[in-house]
Design a protein around this motif. Sequence first.
Motif, short mmCIF file in Angstrom:
data_model
loop_
_atom_site.label_atom_id
_atom_site.label_comp_id
_atom_site.label_asym_id
_atom_site.label_seq_id
_atom_site.Cartn_x
_atom_site.Cartn_y
_atom_site.Cartn_z
N HIS A 158 21.77 -37.23 12.59
CA HIS A 158 20.43 -37.41 13.12
C HIS A 158 19.36 -36.92 12.15
O HIS A 158 18.20 -37.30 12.27
CB HIS A 158 20.27 -36.66 14.45
CG HIS A 158 20.73 -37.45 15.63
ND1 HIS A 158 20.88 -36.91 16.89
CD2 HIS A 158 21.09 -38.75 15.74
CE1 HIS A 158 21.30 -37.85 17.71
NE2 HIS A 158 21.44 -38.97 17.04
N GLU A 168 7.62 -36.12 29.21
CA GLU A 168 8.68 -36.03 30.23
C GLU A 168 8.52 -34.73 31.03
O GLU A 168 8.74 -34.70 32.25
CB GLU A 168 10.06 -36.09 29.58
CG GLU A 168 10.39 -37.46 29.02
CD GLU A 168 11.81 -37.53 28.46
OE1 GLU A 168 12.69 -36.82 28.96
OE2 GLU A 168 12.02 -38.31 27.51
N LEU A 200 13.11 -27.45 21.03
CA LEU A 200 13.98 -27.86 19.93
C LEU A 200 13.24 -28.75 18.94
O LEU A 200 13.36 -28.58 17.72
CB LEU A 200 15.22 -28.57 20.49
CG LEU A 200 16.20 -27.65 21.23
CD1 LEU A 200 17.25 -28.46 21.98
CD2 LEU A 200 16.86 -26.67 20.27
N TYR A 201 12.45 -29.69 19.47
CA TYR A 201 11.69 -30.55 18.55
C TYR A 201 10.60 -29.76 17.83
O TYR A 201 10.30 -30.02 16.67
CB TYR A 201 11.09 -31.74 19.32
CG TYR A 201 12.06 -32.88 19.53
CD1 TYR A 201 12.83 -33.37 18.47
CD2 TYR A 201 12.21 -33.48 20.78
CE1 TYR A 201 13.72 -34.42 18.65
CE2 TYR A 201 13.09 -34.54 20.97
CZ TYR A 201 13.85 -35.00 19.91
OH TYR A 201 14.73 -36.05 20.08
N ASP A 241 13.99 -29.31 25.29
CA ASP A 241 13.75 -30.43 24.37
C ASP A 241 12.46 -30.21 23.57
O ASP A 241 12.42 -30.42 22.36
CB ASP A 241 13.63 -31.75 25.15
CG ASP A 241 14.99 -32.27 25.62
OD1 ASP A 241 16.02 -31.91 25.01
OD2 ASP A 241 15.01 -33.03 26.61
N GLU A 255 13.80 -30.10 29.92
CA GLU A 255 12.62 -30.65 29.21
C GLU A 255 11.96 -29.57 28.36
O GLU A 255 11.50 -29.84 27.24
CB GLU A 255 11.61 -31.25 30.20
CG GLU A 255 12.14 -32.43 31.02
CD GLU A 255 12.75 -33.56 30.19
OE1 GLU A 255 12.50 -33.64 28.98
OE2 GLU A 255 13.51 -34.36 30.76
N GLU A 287 8.69 -35.77 24.66
CA GLU A 287 9.34 -34.80 25.55
C GLU A 287 8.29 -34.01 26.36
O GLU A 287 8.54 -33.67 27.51
CB GLU A 287 10.22 -33.83 24.74
CG GLU A 287 11.42 -34.49 24.08
CD GLU A 287 12.40 -35.15 25.05
OE1 GLU A 287 12.40 -34.82 26.25
OE2 GLU A 287 13.17 -36.03 24.60
N HIS A 322 14.85 -37.29 11.13
CA HIS A 322 13.98 -36.15 11.42
C HIS A 322 12.89 -35.98 10.37
O HIS A 322 12.82 -34.97 9.67
CB HIS A 322 14.81 -34.88 11.59
CG HIS A 322 15.54 -34.85 12.90
ND1 HIS A 322 16.17 -33.72 13.36
CD2 HIS A 322 15.72 -35.80 13.85
CE1 HIS A 322 16.72 -33.99 14.54
NE2 HIS A 322 16.47 -35.24 14.85
N1 LIG Z 1 17.50 -38.31 16.92
C1 LIG Z 1 17.64 -37.29 17.79
C2 LIG Z 1 17.91 -37.53 19.13
C3 LIG Z 1 18.04 -36.47 19.99
N2 LIG Z 1 17.91 -35.21 19.54
C4 LIG Z 1 18.05 -34.07 20.45
C5 LIG Z 1 16.77 -33.23 20.58
C6 LIG Z 1 16.48 -33.18 22.06
O1 LIG Z 1 16.85 -31.88 22.58
C7 LIG Z 1 17.38 -34.23 22.68
C8 LIG Z 1 16.59 -35.45 23.09
O2 LIG Z 1 17.50 -36.42 23.54
P1 LIG Z 1 17.02 -37.78 24.24
O3 LIG Z 1 16.17 -38.54 23.27
O4 LIG Z 1 18.24 -38.45 24.76
O5 LIG Z 1 16.05 -37.30 25.40
P2 LIG Z 1 16.41 -36.63 26.80
O6 LIG Z 1 17.49 -35.59 26.61
O7 LIG Z 1 15.10 -36.17 27.34
O8 LIG Z 1 17.03 -37.81 27.67
P3 LIG Z 1 16.20 -38.79 28.66
O9 LIG Z 1 15.15 -39.42 27.79
O10 LIG Z 1 17.23 -39.76 29.16
O11 LIG Z 1 15.62 -37.92 29.73
O12 LIG Z 1 18.37 -34.54 21.72
C9 LIG Z 1 17.64 -35.00 18.20
O13 LIG Z 1 17.53 -33.83 17.77
N3 LIG Z 1 17.50 -36.03 17.34
#
Ligand SMILES: Nc1ccn([C@H]2C[C@H](O)[C@@H](COP(=O)(O)OP(=O)(O)OP(=O)(O)O)O2)c(=O)n1
Length: 156
Positions: A6, A25, A62-63, A59, A56, A22, A10
């Motif tokens: 991944h 969300e 982490l980003y 997420d 959330e 995020e 990034h």
């Molecule tokens: N290219 C990526 C994809 C995902 N992630 C990691 C960082 C976040 O913590 C999480 C995000 O994943 P999703 O895009 O699947 O989002 P959600 O977890 O919110 O899922 P959803 O959109 O179904 O609620 O995964 C990442 O680092 N790099």
Amino acid sequence: MRTRHHTQYHTPRNLLLALVGEAGELSELFQWRPDSEAGPGLPGWSRQERTALEEELADVLLYLVRLSDVCGCDLGAAALSKLAKNAAKYPAERCRGSSAKYTAYGTEPGGGQRPQGGEGQGEEEGQRQGGKGQGQEGQRQDGTGQGQEGEATGAQ
Ligand SMILES: Nc1ccn([C@H]2C[C@H](O)[C@@H](COP(=O)(O)OP(=O)(O)OP(=O)(O)O)O2)c(=O)n1
């Protein structure tokens, strides 16, 4: 992350967009809820909703950390530096109990070059900015420049 290959996606821009997504969300979990469910402790939220909230928040964190990393910023140092700046801009003895922008106290960085105004003028400004609508607008306008300054500091 590396095992999923991944990291190639990034880039700072992609991570910023992912962060904003995020945050969106996260906002959805609060959207349209009555005021009674939007206060501290989140009264009325189910276990499942609290878990979704934690996910959330994670997420967004982490980003944010990853974005900071690929930008070459020391996020921990930047946060500490910003806390120190905030303490200087918002001296507790002057702003306790008020949500007014720091410009209302004449404590802006650079020694408060901005005139505080005469008697009463400063008070008026504080009241305006502490008010609901106008205060938020003030934060948006002033926050932009300040944020950039904060980032520059953090990147050192
Ligand atoms: N290219 C990526 C994809 C995902 N992630 C990691 C960082 C976040 O913590 C999480 C995000 O994943 P999703 O895009 O699947 O989002 P959600 O977890 O919110 O899922 P959803 O959109 O179904 O609620 O995964 C990442 O680092 N790099």
